[in-house]
Design an enzyme around this catalytic site. Structure first.
Site, PDB file in Angstrom:
ATOM      1  N   LYS A  10       0.834  -1.205   0.000  1.00  0.00           N
ATOM      2  CA  LYS A  10       0.000   0.000   0.000  1.00  0.00           C
ATOM      3  C   LYS A  10       0.876   1.266   0.000  1.00  0.00           C
ATOM      4  O   LYS A  10       2.099   1.183   0.213  1.00  0.00           O
ATOM      5  CB  LYS A  10      -0.938  -0.052   1.208  1.00  0.00           C
ATOM      6  CG  LYS A  10      -1.923  -1.236   1.157  1.00  0.00           C
ATOM      7  CD  LYS A  10      -2.753  -1.333   2.424  1.00  0.00           C
ATOM      8  CE  LYS A  10      -3.711  -2.513   2.378  1.00  0.00           C
ATOM      9  NZ  LYS A  10      -4.503  -2.663   3.625  1.00  0.00           N
ATOM     10  N   TYR A  42     -11.731  -3.028  -3.385  1.00  0.00           N
ATOM     11  CA  TYR A  42     -12.273  -3.231  -2.028  1.00  0.00           C
ATOM     12  C   TYR A  42     -13.808  -3.223  -2.022  1.00  0.00           C
ATOM     13  O   TYR A  42     -14.416  -2.921  -0.981  1.00  0.00           O
ATOM     14  CB  TYR A  42     -11.727  -2.160  -1.082  1.00  0.00           C
ATOM     15  CG  TYR A  42     -10.310  -2.437  -0.581  1.00  0.00           C
ATOM     16  CD1 TYR A  42     -10.024  -3.597   0.138  1.00  0.00           C
ATOM     17  CD2 TYR A  42      -9.282  -1.529  -0.799  1.00  0.00           C
ATOM     18  CE1 TYR A  42      -8.736  -3.854   0.612  1.00  0.00           C
ATOM     19  CE2 TYR A  42      -7.993  -1.774  -0.325  1.00  0.00           C
ATOM     20  CZ  TYR A  42      -7.734  -2.950   0.386  1.00  0.00           C
ATOM     21  OH  TYR A  42      -6.463  -3.207   0.862  1.00  0.00           O
ATOM     22  N   ASN A  82      -1.662  -0.223   7.485  1.00  0.00           N
ATOM     23  CA  ASN A  82      -1.098  -1.580   7.691  1.00  0.00           C
ATOM     24  C   ASN A  82      -0.319  -2.112   6.483  1.00  0.00           C
ATOM     25  O   ASN A  82      -0.122  -3.308   6.318  1.00  0.00           O
ATOM     26  CB  ASN A  82      -2.165  -2.561   8.172  1.00  0.00           C
ATOM     27  CG  ASN A  82      -3.261  -2.796   7.162  1.00  0.00           C
ATOM     28  OD1 ASN A  82      -3.266  -2.162   6.103  1.00  0.00           O
ATOM     29  ND2 ASN A  82      -4.178  -3.697   7.453  1.00  0.00           N
ATOM     30  N   HIS A  92      -1.622  -5.487   1.375  1.00  0.00           N
ATOM     31  CA  HIS A  92      -2.846  -6.260   1.132  1.00  0.00           C
ATOM     32  C   HIS A  92      -2.465  -7.643   0.613  1.00  0.00           C
ATOM     33  O   HIS A  92      -1.511  -7.789  -0.150  1.00  0.00           O
ATOM     34  CB  HIS A  92      -3.718  -5.574   0.070  1.00  0.00           C
ATOM     35  CG  HIS A  92      -4.710  -6.522  -0.563  1.00  0.00           C
ATOM     36  ND1 HIS A  92      -5.914  -6.828   0.011  1.00  0.00           N
ATOM     37  CD2 HIS A  92      -4.624  -7.273  -1.703  1.00  0.00           C
ATOM     38  CE1 HIS A  92      -6.548  -7.728  -0.746  1.00  0.00           C
ATOM     39  NE2 HIS A  92      -5.780  -8.000  -1.795  1.00  0.00           N
ATOM     40  N   GLU A 101      -8.870 -10.762  -8.138  1.00  0.00           N
ATOM     41  CA  GLU A 101      -7.995  -9.588  -7.989  1.00  0.00           C
ATOM     42  C   GLU A 101      -6.882  -9.573  -9.045  1.00  0.00           C
ATOM     43  O   GLU A 101      -6.549  -8.518  -9.581  1.00  0.00           O
ATOM     44  CB  GLU A 101      -7.406  -9.562  -6.573  1.00  0.00           C
ATOM     45  CG  GLU A 101      -8.463  -9.241  -5.516  1.00  0.00           C
ATOM     46  CD  GLU A 101      -7.996  -9.502  -4.086  1.00  0.00           C
ATOM     47  OE1 GLU A 101      -6.822  -9.909  -3.893  1.00  0.00           O
ATOM     48  OE2 GLU A 101      -8.809  -9.298  -3.165  1.00  0.00           O
TER      49      GLU A 101
HETATM   50  P1  RTP Z   1      -6.449  -6.380   3.043  1.00  0.00           P
HETATM   51  O1  RTP Z   1      -7.713  -6.696   2.296  1.00  0.00           O
HETATM   52  O2  RTP Z   1      -5.958  -4.958   2.801  1.00  0.00           O
HETATM   53  O3  RTP Z   1      -5.393  -7.414   2.814  1.00  0.00           O
HETATM   54  O4  RTP Z   1      -6.744  -6.422   4.600  1.00  0.00           O
HETATM   55  P2  RTP Z   1      -7.491  -7.578   5.387  1.00  0.00           P
HETATM   56  O5  RTP Z   1      -8.048  -8.588   4.441  1.00  0.00           O
HETATM   57  O6  RTP Z   1      -6.567  -8.049   6.439  1.00  0.00           O
HETATM   58  O7  RTP Z   1      -8.692  -6.800   6.098  1.00  0.00           O
HETATM   59  P3  RTP Z   1     -10.060  -6.317   5.427  1.00  0.00           P
HETATM   60  O8  RTP Z   1     -11.134  -6.584   6.396  1.00  0.00           O
HETATM   61  O9  RTP Z   1     -10.185  -6.814   4.038  1.00  0.00           O
HETATM   62  O10 RTP Z   1      -9.844  -4.744   5.405  1.00  0.00           O
HETATM   63  C1  RTP Z   1      -9.194  -4.088   4.333  1.00  0.00           C
HETATM   64  C2  RTP Z   1      -8.359  -2.957   4.866  1.00  0.00           C
HETATM   65  O11 RTP Z   1      -9.217  -1.962   5.378  1.00  0.00           O
HETATM   66  C3  RTP Z   1      -8.561  -1.306   6.430  1.00  0.00           C
HETATM   67  N1  RTP Z   1      -9.361  -1.432   7.646  1.00  0.00           N
HETATM   68  N2  RTP Z   1      -9.583  -0.449   8.458  1.00  0.00           N
HETATM   69  N3  RTP Z   1     -10.555   1.175  10.535  1.00  0.00           N
HETATM   70  C4  RTP Z   1     -10.818  -0.124  10.579  1.00  0.00           C
HETATM   71  O12 RTP Z   1     -11.430  -0.672  11.459  1.00  0.00           O
HETATM   72  C5  RTP Z   1     -10.357  -0.924   9.441  1.00  0.00           C
HETATM   73  N4  RTP Z   1     -10.596  -2.190   9.240  1.00  0.00           N
HETATM   74  C6  RTP Z   1      -9.958  -2.523   8.100  1.00  0.00           C
HETATM   75  C7  RTP Z   1      -7.204  -1.968   6.630  1.00  0.00           C
HETATM   76  O13 RTP Z   1      -6.236  -1.249   5.858  1.00  0.00           O
HETATM   77  C8  RTP Z   1      -7.454  -3.314   6.038  1.00  0.00           C
HETATM   78  O14 RTP Z   1      -6.245  -3.933   5.653  1.00  0.00           O
HETATM   79 MG    MG Z   2      -9.170  -8.107   2.740  1.00  0.00          MG
END
Ligand code: RTP
Ligand code: MG
Length: 224
Positions: A84, A124, A187, A190, A201
């Site tokens: 990112k 997303y 973070n 992705h 994707e």
């Molecule tokens: P990613 O898709 O980026 O790999 O992350 P992930 O699967 O671990 O988590 P996901 O639930 O898909 O969330 C995507 C990205 O959204 C941001 N996020 N912010 N503020 C919050 O509570 C929150 N929750 C998620 C994070 O950048 C997360 O990686």
């Molecule tokens: Mg995710």
């Protein structure tokens, strides 16, 4: 081709018809014969009619070139990994690539790109109902990202383990998020969460022509 009775079909006879009084095997040291033909041979004799034969293991075991060829013919599992904007800005591209490389995964595609908000919204889309969605798109579209496709057995699940938990506080030390970041909204990386989403994707970020089919010279040192 000589095919004496009682021998498996995939053997080549190198000496046969020797008399019981002079069993040839006592003159040959089995290890020497192995040295002669390499270690990929089985040496054997039959009691009735002493025969020294080599079994063509090439026909039953995979050769190094077979394994390497299979790696391009049948693509292994692929995952989409994106560093990112914060990971790019903080100069972490090299260290992150290094983790996937040293794990043994094969890089299939990579580009530094700034595809814009609409593309990030599509990427997303499954999170569009979340309260943090607008902030997530602002963040993801705030600068260049490094988009990659990595290939290997269980690349999706292993990739997720290498990334660590979504919230860096929950990420184990040793994972990418556990080692390099603090806040969930920064973070740095992705990773696809399932094979189906990975394929979706990869199709969203790369054309078929951008996915490189190549033989990694270490394939046989990574896969048995
Ligand atoms: P990613 O898709 O980026 O790999 O992350 P992930 O699967 O671990 O988590 P996901 O639930 O898909 O969330 C995507 C990205 O959204 C941001 N996020 N912010 N503020 C919050 O509570 C929150 N929750 C998620 C994070 O950048 C997360 O990686
Ligand atoms: Mg995710």
């Amino acid at each position: 081709m000589l095919e004496p009775m009682g021998l498996p079909k995939d053997v080549s006879v190198i000496a046969w018809g020797l008399s019981l009084e002079r069993p040839t095997m006592i003159y040959y040291n089995v290890d020497n014969i192995r040295d002669l033909f390499g270690h990929k041979v089985n040496i054997g004799t039959t009691k009735k009619n002493p025969i020294c034969y080599i079994q063509n293991e090439e026909k039953t075991a995979k050769s190094a070139s077979d394994v390497a060829q299979e790696s391009t013919q049948k693509p292994k599992e692929r995952t989409f990994i994106m560093i990112k904007p914060d990971g790019v800005q903080r100069g972490l591209i090299g260290q992150i690539i290094s983790r996937f490389e040293t794990k043994g995964f094969k890089l299939v595609a990579m580009k530094l790109t700034e595809p814009g908000r609409a593309h990030m919204e599509a990427h997303y889309a499954d999170l569009s109902s979340k309260g943090f969605f607008a902030g997530l798109i602002d963040y993801a579209a705030s600068g260049p990202v490094c988009a990659m496709v990595w290939e290997g057995d269980n690349a999706v699940l292993t990739g997720r383990k290498m990334l660590g938990a979504t919230k860096p506080f929950d990420s184990e030390p040793g994972t990418i998020r556990g080692d390099f970041c603090i806040h969930v909204g920064r973070n740095i990386i992705h990773g696809s969460d399932a094979v189906e989403s990975a394929n979706h994707e990869i199709g969203l970020w790369f054309t078929e022509a951008e996915l490189c089919a190549w033989n990694h010279h270490s394939t046989t040192w990574v896969y048995e």
